[in-house]
Design a protein around this motif. Sequence first.
Motif: not given
Length: 221
Positions: A22-44
């Motif tokens: 289950e992703l944390t709120a911080v992880e979800i916010a980070t992906m949202a801030a990166r944009g719709f077309c961004a790749d999945i963060p390395e740590d996930l």
Amino acid sequence: MYPSSGHKFGGEMFNMNLFAKELTAVEIATMAARGFCADIPEDLRKSRVIKWGEILKLTRSGTVTDFIDPQCAEAAVLKVGELLSQLDEVESGATATQRNLQSAVSEKNSLELSQNLTQAELLKVQGLFNSTQEDLEEVKRELNETKSALVDTQSELEDAQSELEDTQSELRNVTEYKCPINKGNVTKWDIFYSPIYYKKPFTRRLYQQLRTTWDSVSSKI
């Protein structure tokens, strides 16, 4: 529709990934801030159990239309450009590394050649040193022999000098009273009437002494 699952899907889907946690709120916010077309963060990425790239490779049925968002297409073009630029840098670095490697190999070969030449010169110098050392030992040996011979000669000279002084002393003691000859008839043979020769065995030593002092005797008598 994906036949393997038997389930139908109707609608739009993009960049769907299923995570094993289950992703944390911080992880979800980070992906949202990166944009719709961004790749999945390395740590996930290690937490994904279903990846969007794998979904795209599955067999499809029904009416399926691939759609690429213009923003994502532009981002993809920019990313490809960045990758190409990085590739050029890597190739440039590889070329420079290859040149450096060739230069290092050439220098290594030169150093090995120089080392071989130096080794040959060292062997030559060592040979000359050994030869000179042998010559020096021979000269030392000859010098020691010469010194020994000089000491022996010096000793013989001192003995001869002592005998000569003894003979001259005896000759000074010779007078016409000690010789059974008439005055005026003295010859060099009268030396045999001196105490050193008179009634003595005529040895080789006396003979050598006589030869040394004969002239002196003749001048004195």
